[in-house]
Motif scaffolding. Structure first.
Motif, PDB file in Angstrom:
ATOM      1  N   ASP A 190       0.935  -1.162   0.030  1.00 41.71           N
ATOM      2  CA  ASP A 190       0.092   0.122  -0.115  1.00 41.71           C
ATOM      3  C   ASP A 190       0.865   1.029   0.155  1.00 41.71           C
ATOM      4  N   GLU A 191       0.301   2.476  -0.053  1.00 40.89           N
ATOM      5  CA  GLU A 191       1.020   3.633  -0.192  1.00 40.89           C
ATOM      6  C   GLU A 191       2.129   3.785   1.009  1.00 40.89           C
ATOM      7  N   ASN A 192       1.872   3.379   2.081  1.00 40.38           N
ATOM      8  CA  ASN A 192       2.809   3.421   3.110  1.00 40.38           C
ATOM      9  C   ASN A 192       3.729   2.399   3.336  1.00 40.38           C
ATOM     10  N   GLY A 193       3.715   1.482   2.451  1.00 41.20           N
ATOM     11  CA  GLY A 193       4.641   0.149   2.622  1.00 41.20           C
ATOM     12  C   GLY A 193       5.931   0.399   2.100  1.00 41.20           C
ATOM     13  N   GLU A 194       6.982  -0.378   2.607  1.00 43.37           N
ATOM     14  CA  GLU A 194       8.289  -0.586   2.194  1.00 43.37           C
ATOM     15  C   GLU A 194       8.184  -1.122   0.921  1.00 43.37           C
ATOM     16  N   ARG A 195       9.399  -1.100   0.182  1.00 49.08           N
ATOM     17  CA  ARG A 195       9.514  -1.747  -1.141  1.00 49.08           C
ATOM     18  C   ARG A 195      10.160  -3.171  -1.187  1.00 49.08           C
ATOM     19  N   ILE A 196       9.374  -3.914  -1.499  1.00 44.95           N
ATOM     20  CA  ILE A 196       9.911  -5.676  -1.484  1.00 44.95           C
ATOM     21  C   ILE A 196      10.397  -6.027  -3.028  1.00 44.95           C
ATOM     22  N   PRO A 197      11.647  -6.342  -3.298  1.00 47.19           N
ATOM     23  CA  PRO A 197      11.722  -7.012  -4.490  1.00 47.19           C
ATOM     24  C   PRO A 197      11.397  -8.488  -4.479  1.00 47.19           C
ATOM     25  N   LEU A 198      10.725  -8.617  -5.772  1.00 45.13           N
ATOM     26  CA  LEU A 198      10.310 -10.398  -5.938  1.00 45.13           C
ATOM     27  C   LEU A 198      10.724 -10.676  -7.145  1.00 45.13           C
ATOM     28  N   THR A 199      11.193 -11.789  -7.346  1.00 45.37           N
ATOM     29  CA  THR A 199      11.334 -12.089  -8.836  1.00 45.37           C
ATOM     30  C   THR A 199      10.063 -12.616  -9.552  1.00 45.37           C
ATOM     31  N   ILE A 200      10.167 -12.192 -10.808  1.00 43.85           N
ATOM     32  CA  ILE A 200       8.935 -12.462 -11.698  1.00 43.85           C
ATOM     33  C   ILE A 200       8.988 -14.184 -11.958  1.00 43.85           C
ATOM     34  N   ALA A 201       8.268 -14.850 -11.291  1.00 41.97           N
ATOM     35  CA  ALA A 201       8.284 -16.474 -11.425  1.00 41.97           C
ATOM     36  C   ALA A 201       7.698 -17.159 -12.709  1.00 41.97           C
ATOM     37  N   ASP A 202       6.877 -16.139 -13.370  1.00 38.13           N
ATOM     38  CA  ASP A 202       6.254 -16.565 -14.573  1.00 38.13           C
ATOM     39  C   ASP A 202       5.527 -15.016 -15.057  1.00 38.13           C
ATOM     40  N   TYR A 203       5.269 -15.320 -16.450  1.00 32.52           N
ATOM     41  CA  TYR A 203       4.430 -14.242 -17.068  1.00 32.52           C
ATOM     42  C   TYR A 203       3.353 -14.838 -18.027  1.00 32.52           C
ATOM     43  N   HIS A 204       2.304 -13.738 -18.195  1.00 31.64           N
ATOM     44  CA  HIS A 204       1.327 -14.281 -18.979  1.00 31.64           C
ATOM     45  C   HIS A 204       1.165 -13.199 -19.747  1.00 31.64           C
ATOM     46  N   ARG A 205       1.733 -13.060 -20.999  1.00 29.79           N
ATOM     47  CA  ARG A 205       1.406 -11.727 -21.946  1.00 29.79           C
ATOM     48  C   ARG A 205       0.122 -11.666 -22.178  1.00 29.79           C
ATOM     49  N   ASP A 206      -0.617 -12.797 -22.539  1.00 31.29           N
ATOM     50  CA  ASP A 206      -1.970 -12.739 -23.006  1.00 31.29           C
ATOM     51  C   ASP A 206      -2.945 -12.232 -21.875  1.00 31.29           C
ATOM     52  N   ARG A 207      -2.444 -12.632 -20.928  1.00 35.69           N
ATOM     53  CA  ARG A 207      -3.510 -12.174 -19.638  1.00 35.69           C
ATOM     54  C   ARG A 207      -2.999 -10.711 -18.923  1.00 35.69           C
ATOM     55  N   ASN A 208      -1.947 -10.328 -19.409  1.00 33.65           N
ATOM     56  CA  ASN A 208      -1.198  -9.019 -18.755  1.00 33.65           C
ATOM     57  C   ASN A 208      -1.028  -9.320 -17.518  1.00 33.65           C
ATOM     58  N   SER A 209      -0.453 -10.264 -16.997  1.00 32.81           N
ATOM     59  CA  SER A 209      -0.108 -10.469 -15.716  1.00 32.81           C
ATOM     60  C   SER A 209       1.187 -11.209 -15.351  1.00 32.81           C
ATOM     61  N   ILE A 210       1.495 -11.226 -14.128  1.00 31.62           N
ATOM     62  CA  ILE A 210       2.889 -11.748 -13.898  1.00 31.62           C
ATOM     63  C   ILE A 210       2.463 -12.781 -12.563  1.00 31.62           C
ATOM     64  N   THR A 211       3.330 -13.677 -12.010  1.00 31.05           N
ATOM     65  CA  THR A 211       3.386 -14.415 -11.134  1.00 31.05           C
ATOM     66  C   THR A 211       4.391 -14.013 -10.115  1.00 31.05           C
ATOM     67  N   ILE A 212       4.131 -14.101  -8.928  1.00 33.77           N
ATOM     68  CA  ILE A 212       5.268 -13.787  -7.711  1.00 33.77           C
ATOM     69  C   ILE A 212       4.930 -15.108  -6.981  1.00 33.77           C
ATOM     70  N   VAL A 213       5.980 -15.549  -6.155  1.00 30.24           N
ATOM     71  CA  VAL A 213       5.727 -16.503  -5.252  1.00 30.24           C
ATOM     72  C   VAL A 213       6.872 -16.128  -4.158  1.00 30.24           C
ATOM     73  N   TYR A 214       6.179 -15.901  -2.797  1.00 27.22           N
ATOM     74  CA  TYR A 214       7.014 -15.099  -1.834  1.00 27.22           C
ATOM     75  C   TYR A 214       7.035 -15.871  -0.508  1.00 27.22           C
ATOM     76  N   GLN A 215       7.853 -15.856   0.125  1.00 29.57           N
ATOM     77  CA  GLN A 215       8.039 -16.523   1.625  1.00 29.57           C
ATOM     78  C   GLN A 215       7.592 -15.348   2.695  1.00 29.57           C
ATOM     79  N   GLU A 216       6.689 -15.691   3.428  1.00 28.17           N
ATOM     80  CA  GLU A 216       6.459 -14.942   4.505  1.00 28.17           C
ATOM     81  C   GLU A 216       7.427 -14.735   5.667  1.00 28.17           C
TER      82      GLU A 216
END
Ligand code: FAD
Ligand code: FES
Ligand code: MG
Length: 295
Positions: A49-75
């Protein structure tokens, strides 16, 4: 491209959320500008959100047809846990990218081995998938503490030969990924290894592959702040030279990385990070616990 301020919050919609185990989540996020041009090896920097810190995450997959990317993150701490409070249909406020240099992937190799420690399977997935699409035979070792922490096995099975190692032997070979690696190199020859996971794991892989001379690439995950080469937060030493992982990496020749320095720098803000989690970030400046660049 300028999106118009009013629209930004409408853009990064969570299209899918799937829990992979008690610590790791997968999210598919609508991010048309990123999805259009990203390549394996690149990453995004998100803010929940607007107050949040910046978190780098790798693009684990991408779907050009759906305009979307997949991220996989560990809490791990405050921000990744905050991300997990979001559900399908919710939005996150920022998703900047694609950042970093695409991984060097060459169709000339005959056989390549990926070695993934825990959530490192996520950044490895698009790299091996692309190599397989170029006709390279791909093998992967998925390592985890136990069965529960072995992720994305089905996704890899679509194009790679999968080997599983668990520390407690609850699935696959009992042992760590280096034990698995030693076993595989006694049976197959590899032109290249790509190792992604915690720094001590990548160091252990490289310490071994150096002795048998298999070129090894690793993906570094130092503390990142701006992600654009300006703050120096992600400084690493590679081949005796200073590199910024966000603009020169995050993938590097593992034989040249100064892992001891990288491990020392990665823990630099651990106290602040855990204080932030404990106190739900009632620190000065709201919940932005991003470490300040003091280098
Ligand atoms: P905190 O308690 O703040 O931190 C936990 C640990 O995460 C820290 O000790 C530190 O090692 C690391 N960390 C904290 N802040 C940062 C930061 N600003 N930059 C980098 N590391 C940080 N994690 C995944 O689970 N999946 C991924 O695909 C993934 N890809 C990454 C790609 C890159 C290029 C980098 C640099 C990191 C990646 N990470 C990934 C690590 C992820 O960014 C951190 O786990 C996350 O920022 C932790 O935030 P937190 O507030 O939840 O935890
Ligand atoms: Fe790489 Fe700032 S995060 S220089
Ligand atoms: Mg944090």
């Amino acid at each position: 491209m300028f999106h118009g301020l009013g629209k930004v919050n409408d853009m990064y919609k969570i299209l899918k959320k799937k829990r992979l185990n008690s610590l790791v989540c997968l999210m598919e996020i609508e991010a048309p500008y990123v999805a259009r041009s990203c390549q394996p090896g690149q990453f995004v920097i998100i803010r929940v959100d607007e107050n949040g810190e910046r978190i780098p995450l790798t693009i684990a997959d991408y779907h050009r047809d759906r305009n979307s990317i997949t991220i996989v993150y560990q809490e791990l701490g405050y921000s990744t846990r905050k991300l997990s409070t979001k559900n399908e249909g919710d939005h996150i406020s920022d998703c900047a990218g694609p950042l970093g240099v695409p991984a060097e992937l060459d169709g000339k190799y005959k056989r390549v081995l990926g070695v993934a420690g825990g959530v490192g399977a996520a950044p490895l997935l698009p790299q091996l998938k692309k190599l397989a699409s170029m006709g390279v035979e791909t093998h992967v070792i998925l390592g985890g503490r136990s069965d529960e922490f072995v992720i994305l096995e089905e996704e890899f099975q679509g194009f790679a030969k999968v080997f599983v190692c668990t520390d407690d032997g609850s699935r696959g070979m009992k042992g760590n990924v280096v034990d698995g690696l030693k076993d595989l190199v006694s049976r197959y020859s590899y032109d290249k290894v790509i190792a992604i996971g915690p720094l001590p794991m990548m160091k252990a892989v490289v310490d071994y592959t150096k002795t048998i001379n298999i070129p090894t690439h690793v993906s570094l995950n130092p503390i990142m702040i701006d992600g654009t080469g300006m703050c120096g937060g992600c400084r690493v030493t590679v081949g005796g030279e200073t590199k910024f992982a966000c603009v020169d990496g995050p993938d590097f020749d593992g034989f040249l990385v100064d892992f001891d320095e990288a491990m020392m720098r990665q823990t630099k803000y651990r106290n602040l990070e855990s204080k932030c989690t404990e106190h739900h970030c009632v620190l000065k400046g709201g919940d932005n616990n991003a470490p300040q660049a003091t280098q």
